[in-house]
Write a protein that holds these residues in place. Structure first.
Motif, short mmCIF file in Angstrom:
data_model
loop_
_atom_site.label_atom_id
_atom_site.label_comp_id
_atom_site.label_asym_id
_atom_site.label_seq_id
_atom_site.Cartn_x
_atom_site.Cartn_y
_atom_site.Cartn_z
N ASP A 1 39.54 -14.04 -80.78
CA ASP A 1 40.62 -14.97 -81.13
C ASP A 1 41.39 -15.39 -79.88
O ASP A 1 41.27 -14.79 -78.80
N GLU A 2 42.20 -16.44 -80.01
CA GLU A 2 43.11 -16.81 -78.92
C GLU A 2 44.26 -15.82 -78.85
O GLU A 2 44.69 -15.28 -79.87
N SER A 3 44.76 -15.59 -77.64
CA SER A 3 45.93 -14.74 -77.48
C SER A 3 47.17 -15.60 -77.66
O SER A 3 47.72 -16.14 -76.69
N LYS A 4 47.60 -15.74 -78.89
CA LYS A 4 48.80 -16.52 -79.17
C LYS A 4 49.56 -15.88 -80.32
O LYS A 4 49.03 -15.04 -81.04
N GLY A 5 50.81 -16.29 -80.45
CA GLY A 5 51.65 -15.67 -81.46
C GLY A 5 52.14 -14.31 -81.03
O GLY A 5 52.52 -13.48 -81.88
N VAL A 6 52.13 -14.02 -79.72
CA VAL A 6 52.61 -12.75 -79.20
C VAL A 6 53.72 -13.00 -78.18
O VAL A 6 53.83 -14.09 -77.61
N VAL A 7 54.51 -11.98 -77.95
CA VAL A 7 55.58 -12.06 -76.95
C VAL A 7 56.06 -10.65 -76.65
O VAL A 7 56.05 -9.78 -77.53
N ASP A 8 56.47 -10.41 -75.43
CA ASP A 8 57.09 -9.14 -75.05
C ASP A 8 58.57 -9.24 -75.40
O ASP A 8 59.42 -9.44 -74.54
N PHE A 9 58.87 -9.10 -76.70
CA PHE A 9 60.24 -9.37 -77.16
C PHE A 9 61.26 -8.36 -76.64
O PHE A 9 62.46 -8.62 -76.65
N LEU A 10 60.80 -7.20 -76.17
CA LEU A 10 61.74 -6.25 -75.57
C LEU A 10 62.27 -6.75 -74.23
O LEU A 10 63.27 -6.22 -73.72
N ALA A 11 61.63 -7.77 -73.67
CA ALA A 11 62.12 -8.35 -72.42
C ALA A 11 63.18 -9.41 -72.65
O ALA A 11 63.77 -9.92 -71.70
N ALA A 12 63.44 -9.76 -73.91
CA ALA A 12 64.50 -10.71 -74.22
C ALA A 12 65.86 -10.05 -74.01
O ALA A 12 65.98 -8.82 -73.99
N THR A 13 66.89 -10.84 -73.86
CA THR A 13 68.24 -10.32 -73.77
C THR A 13 69.10 -10.97 -74.85
O THR A 13 68.76 -12.02 -75.38
#
Length: 457
Positions: free
Chosen positions: A276-288
């Motif tokens: 599959d494509e690598s999409k719909g992900v994020v390192d949300f712990l890096a958000a502030t």
């Protein structure tokens, strides 16, 4: 020639996916040493971590494909025949195949159209090994049609119809639902016994392990939702990226599932689509902002009030003041398969390790003895059948030394002389679950538990 080439390409891709999944799942202790401390804190035995209810359902279907058994009468049936037979019965379609072929259904909120045509399209677009299992599953449903709820099967066909029109990731999502229905059917046929069980014919310890492995499977799935899927959806909702919010479960999960399988050896009731494509992900712990400082601590709080629940139930601030990269999670990867070798080969750089560690640590907490043991004990004592099995296991161990055995309840719950106050004996619970093979033993690598025998009194 073009059609032949396309078919070969699909078959080769299926082989690659199946071989990689088999390789990862066969690693009793994953090759990667980066997350050994997290694995050490997880109490569940490797064979329970590395299998799932759905993988056992797939195993059942493969056995039926090979030896026929209850499906022997359908051995020579082609998929169109099997599909038409099921649609005829579960949708109460009168007439011959010609009428079934033009029959249309509207499954509210799911799909509408020709059930027969879309079902054939769905199966025809799957890799060969998945297509074969779907065919066997429909044969299984037909063989057990009188015990199945027609409404549930109509909904399942609605998912199949939807999958025919959408991407491969959605098709795999539907495939998992098909195997889930096999598991539901098998348990119903066995009077609620776990898939593959033989009821009273099994030794008490093995029967109990099989039942509790299903409970652990549920915890693994809910933990995945709590640690990865729900926060990802909540993050994309907070930044008003509705496209990625919709992709998080169907596409993003394939990345998260691959990381979890490679790093911790955990297999869930859905297999990652490695291509599959690598999409719909994020390192949300890096958000502030409040999303990280208020929402996530509440979702992951130690009281576990939100474990396995939708992110919508969490009442906390969600504003994001600094946004990490969308469609990036630890590595520059185009597809989930690109995570396999860096993790299994222990070639992650420091940045990737720092990214993965807090997510895997939180996931591992849900598979620790502190989190699991009392839940498993409660599941046992609330069931007369499971309590009887647990009592038999304890009795067998005590009588081996000539001692009088307590009940399982009295072994794991210690009371005062007046039977007014009770204390949960987590050490006894761990030792018991070790004995039946649900928890790791002392000789297992990374075991957080000792290998002490049950006490004599």
């Amino acid at each position: 020639a073009g059609a032949t080439g396309g078919g070969k390409k699909k078959a080769d891709g299926a082989a690659t996916e199946e071989v990689l999944l088999a390789r990862i799942a066969s690693e009793r202790v994953p090759a990667s040493s980066a997350f050994g401390e997290i694995r050490a804190g997880m109490c569940v035995a490797p064979d329970v971590l590395g299998t799932s209810t759905l993988s056992r359902a797939a195993g059942l279907l493969r056995v039926l494909e090979e030896d026929g058994g209850e499906l022997a009468a359908q051995r020579k049936d082609k998929f169109p025949t099997t599909a038409a037979r099921c649609i005829h019965y579960f949708f109460d379609v009168p007439g011959e195949v010609e009428r079934i072929a033009v029959f249309s259904a509207n499954i509210p909120g799911v799909a509408r159209g020709s059930v027969y045509t879309l079902t054939r399209q769905y199966q025809g677009h799957l890799p060969a090994w998945r297509a074969s299992l779907v065919h066997t599953a429909l044969k299984y449903f037909w063989a057990h049609r009188e015990t199945l709820d027609k409404t549930q099967l109509q909904l399942l066909f609605g998912y199949i119809m939807r999958g025919a029109r959408e991407c491969m990731a959605r098709k795999v999502w539907v495939f998992d639902r098909v195997l889930g229905m096999v598991e539901t059917c098998a348990r119903a046929e066995g009077g609620g016994a776990p898939l593959g069980g033989e009821g009273d014919a099994l030794p008490a310890a093995e029967a109990l392990k099989r039942e509790l492995a299903v409970v652990v499977d549920t915890v693994k799935d809910r933990a995945f939702d709590t640690v990865f899927v729900q926060p990802t959806m909540a993050y994309f909702q907070a930044v008003r990226d509705t496209t990625m919010e919709g992709d998080a479960d169907v596409h993003g999960s394939n990345v998260y599932l691959t990381v979890l399988l490679c790093a911790l050896g955990v297999r869930l009731n859905r297999a990652p689509l490695l291509s599959d494509e690598s999409k719909g992900v994020v390192d949300f712990l890096a958000a502030t902002g409040p999303f990280r400082d208020e929402f996530l601590p509440l979702l992951w709080s130690n009281d576990d009030n939100y474990f396995g629940k939708s992110h919508e139930s969490v009442r906390a601030g969600r504003q994001v003041t600094s946004r990490p990269r969308t469609n990036f999670f630890g590595l520059e990867a185009r597809r989930p398969v690109d995570y396999v070798e860096p993790i299994l080969g222990d070639r992650l750089d420091d940045a990737a390790r720092r990214c993965f560690t807090p997510y895997l640590t939180q996931y591992g907490r849900y598979l620790s003895a502190d989190f699991l043991s009392q839940r498993l004990v409660n599941h046992v004592v609330q069931s007369p059948q499971l309590s009887a099995l647990a009592d038999a296991v304890v009795r067998e161990l005590w009588e081996r030394d000539g001692a009088v055995a307590p009940s399982f309840r009295d072994y794991v719950w210690e009371s005062d002389e007046d039977y007014m106050n009770f204390t949960f004996r987590s050490d006894n619970a761990c030792t018991f679950f070790q004995h039946i093979g649900l928890y790791k033993k002392g000789e297992d690598k990374d075991s957080p538990l000792g290998d002490a025998p049950l006490p004599a009194s």
